[in-house]
Motif scaffolding. Structure first.
Motif, PDB file in Angstrom:
ATOM      1  N   GLY A 283       0.860  -1.135   0.037  1.00 52.76           N
ATOM      2  CA  GLY A 283       0.055  -0.026   0.084  1.00 52.76           C
ATOM      3  C   GLY A 283       0.874   1.296   0.146  1.00 52.76           C
ATOM      4  N   ALA A 284       2.080   1.075   0.871  1.00 53.64           N
ATOM      5  CA  ALA A 284       2.896   2.503   1.044  1.00 53.64           C
ATOM      6  C   ALA A 284       3.582   2.282  -0.180  1.00 53.64           C
ATOM      7  N   ASN A 285       4.002   1.414  -1.000  1.00 51.73           N
ATOM      8  CA  ASN A 285       4.701   1.641  -2.278  1.00 51.73           C
ATOM      9  C   ASN A 285       3.666   2.104  -3.383  1.00 51.73           C
ATOM     10  N   LEU A 286       2.455   1.721  -3.308  1.00 53.07           N
ATOM     11  CA  LEU A 286       1.706   2.050  -4.331  1.00 53.07           C
ATOM     12  C   LEU A 286       1.108   3.651  -4.149  1.00 53.07           C
TER      13      LEU A 286
ATOM     14  N   GLN B  77      -9.921   8.628   1.452  1.00 52.96           N
ATOM     15  CA  GLN B  77     -11.313   7.847   2.075  1.00 52.96           C
ATOM     16  C   GLN B  77     -10.782   6.358   1.756  1.00 52.96           C
ATOM     17  N   LEU B  78     -10.270   5.989   0.712  1.00 51.78           N
ATOM     18  CA  LEU B  78     -10.003   4.535   0.258  1.00 51.78           C
ATOM     19  C   LEU B  78      -8.731   4.276   1.327  1.00 51.78           C
TER      20      LEU B  78
ATOM     21  N   GLN C  46      -6.706   1.383   6.402  1.00 52.68           N
ATOM     22  CA  GLN C  46      -5.630   1.941   7.360  1.00 52.68           C
ATOM     23  C   GLN C  46      -5.231   0.777   8.124  1.00 52.68           C
ATOM     24  N   ASN C  47      -6.134  -0.442   8.279  1.00 54.82           N
ATOM     25  CA  ASN C  47      -5.440  -1.507   9.061  1.00 54.82           C
ATOM     26  C   ASN C  47      -5.335  -2.647   7.971  1.00 54.82           C
ATOM     27  N   ASP C  48      -5.413  -2.532   7.009  1.00 56.65           N
ATOM     28  CA  ASP C  48      -5.393  -3.665   6.034  1.00 56.65           C
ATOM     29  C   ASP C  48      -4.681  -2.953   4.840  1.00 56.65           C
ATOM     30  N   GLN C  49      -3.527  -2.532   4.328  1.00 51.15           N
ATOM     31  CA  GLN C  49      -3.182  -1.863   3.252  1.00 51.15           C
ATOM     32  C   GLN C  49      -3.328  -2.759   2.021  1.00 51.15           C
TER      33      GLN C  49
ATOM     34  N   ILE D 248      -5.815  -3.515   0.761  1.00 51.68           N
ATOM     35  CA  ILE D 248      -7.163  -2.964   0.332  1.00 51.68           C
ATOM     36  C   ILE D 248      -6.833  -1.811  -0.729  1.00 51.68           C
ATOM     37  N   PHE D 249      -5.752  -1.395  -0.609  1.00 53.17           N
ATOM     38  CA  PHE D 249      -5.247  -0.153  -1.235  1.00 53.17           C
ATOM     39  C   PHE D 249      -4.187  -0.740  -2.342  1.00 53.17           C
TER      40      PHE D 249
END
Ligand SMILES: [Zn+2]
Length: 417
Positions: A231-234, A346-347, A352-355, A357-358
């Motif tokens: 998620g952070a990479n994306l 918002q996404l 937030q607790n499961d990256q 999902i992003f």
């Protein structure tokens, strides 16, 4: 180029106290159709003090000292973002003093730094205008004048004991831009490069909207604590790719017009090619996909994926002739509290607790859902499905964001997702 401009100013009439009331007519160094930065009369419409270089858009600060060192006790004791910012700003710096010569009601910078400062301010003003007028962000939402540390001593001690040079950046921990001194850069100083400065300004907008203005966004700080942080990479790649696309967007209102290769006047061919938005055949491949999913944000290179995103968006805007509509829709997608139509902010809250999902699919859905024009929506769907290697069935179908006619493209060879 610079010497010629400075010699030209010496032949002019004597200096007098410049009139600070905006709009101010001033000479700046602007890229011309020969590929050179040359003096050109421009109007600064937001400046309130032409000597201190401050106005609605930015406030320049000279001589600051900023030093980030994980071994620094002040840094170690910092419990809040404010305390951290205080701990690393070792010298606040001071007002800059620009000097001019007036000729026929136009101010001519009288020294190199004034040329550089005026042009930097002008470029920030172009970026501000773009986000206000093209991207439709109301002036009230564009925030306070941006702090710009001009030629600061900026050291990231954990990386290198030497102060950084030859760069321009938005540094979110202190919520400020830095225009660093140059050292070995052989081409145009970054402050002169309108596309590069808009790229940096776009990071501030992304920070304000997607990261809610946080100095340490959880999307990086918290998601990045996992050994693998997809998620952070994306989101970092998205920030870079969108910044390139908006940097390009700003160049469209410059005297030379839209420039997909705006890095070339400041950087070498290799970097300029790797960031050229018009390169149509960038594709997600198995190696990059594996890196995205398995690397930590500290090791992942956001520019490679970022430039795939940027060129995919560029192709969609170009093929439909709708760059400005797309640019506005993308910024609208940064943050949207409308129920059922989340923005990227918002996404990420949902994730937030499961990256996980992003991801490419959910991010593409957020972007596409903010485009209303069907041909543009279809083009963006096709480009993202193709270049990011998203299975079409995840975006096209009943209840899904892409129109039925979007089935991806044929530029990239499909890999097993
Ligand atoms: Zn960047």
């Amino acid at each position: 180029m610079l010497r010629k401009a400075i010699v030209a100013t010496l032949a002019l009439s004597a200096a007098c106290a410049p009139d600070s009331q905006a709009p101010v007519k001033v000479q700046a160094l602007v890229l011309n159709s020969n590929g050179a930065y040359a003096p050109r009369e421009v109007e600064l419409t937001t400046i309130s003090d032409i000597v201190k270089m401050e106005g609605v858009v930015a406030k320049m600060i000279g001589g600051a000292r900023i030093r980030s060192d994980s071994q620094d006790p002040q840094v170690q004791n910092a419990q809040t973002p404010e305390a951290y910012a205080k701990a690393i700003i070792k010298g606040d710096g001071r007002d800059v003093t620009a000097s001019y010569i007036t000729q026929d009601g136009v101010l001519w910078p009288a020294d190199f730094h004034t040329w550089n400062l005026v042009t930097a301010y002008y470029n920030f003003e172009r970026a501000y205008d773009y986000f206000n007028k093209v991207a439709n962000i109301p002036a009230a939402d564009l925030g306070e004048p941006a702090t710009v540390y001009y030629f600061p001593e900026f050291t990231l001690v954990d990386t290198s004991p030497d102060a950084l040079k030859d760069n321009a950046l938005y540094f979110s921990p202190v919520q400020a831009f830095m225009v660093l001194p140059f050292d070995t850069l052989q081409k145009a100083p970054l402050a002169l490069n309108a596309g590069v400065m808009s790229h940096e300004y776009a990071h501030r907008i992304f920070n304000q909207k997607v990261y809610a203005g946080s100095p340490f966004p959880y999307q990086i700080a918290v998601w990045g604590q996992s050994p693998s942080s997809p998620g952070a990479n994306l989101i970092k790649s998205l920030d870079e790719g969108l910044a390139d696309y908006h940097g390009f967007g700003t160049t469209c209102d410059s005297p030379v017009g839209c420039d997909t290769r705006f890095f070339r006047t400041s950087f070498d061919d290799r970097l300029s090619d790797s960031r050229d938005l018009a390169k149509a055949d960038r594709c997600m491949d198995t190696v990059l996909l594996n890196d995205l999913n398995t690397l930590n944000v500290g090791a992942f290179d956001p520019y490679k994926l970022g430039s795939i995103i940027a060129s995919a968006l560029y192709q969609a805007g170009q093929s439909t002739g709708q760059h400005k509509t797309l640019q506005r829709a993308l910024v609208a997608a940064y943050s949207d509290e409308t129920s059922g139509n989340p923005g990227l902010a918002q996404l990420s809250r949902i994730a937030q607790n499961d990256q996980l999902i992003f991801n490419r699919t959910s991010v593409s859905a957020v972007l596409v859902n903010h485009i209303t024009d069907t041909p543009l929506k279809t083009a963006v769907c096709n480009e993202l499905i193709d270049h990011l290697q998203i299975p079409a069935a995840e975006l096209v179908g009943p209840g899904l964001p892409c129109p039925p006619e979007a089935q991806g493209g044929t530029t990239c060879a499909r890999i097993n997702p």
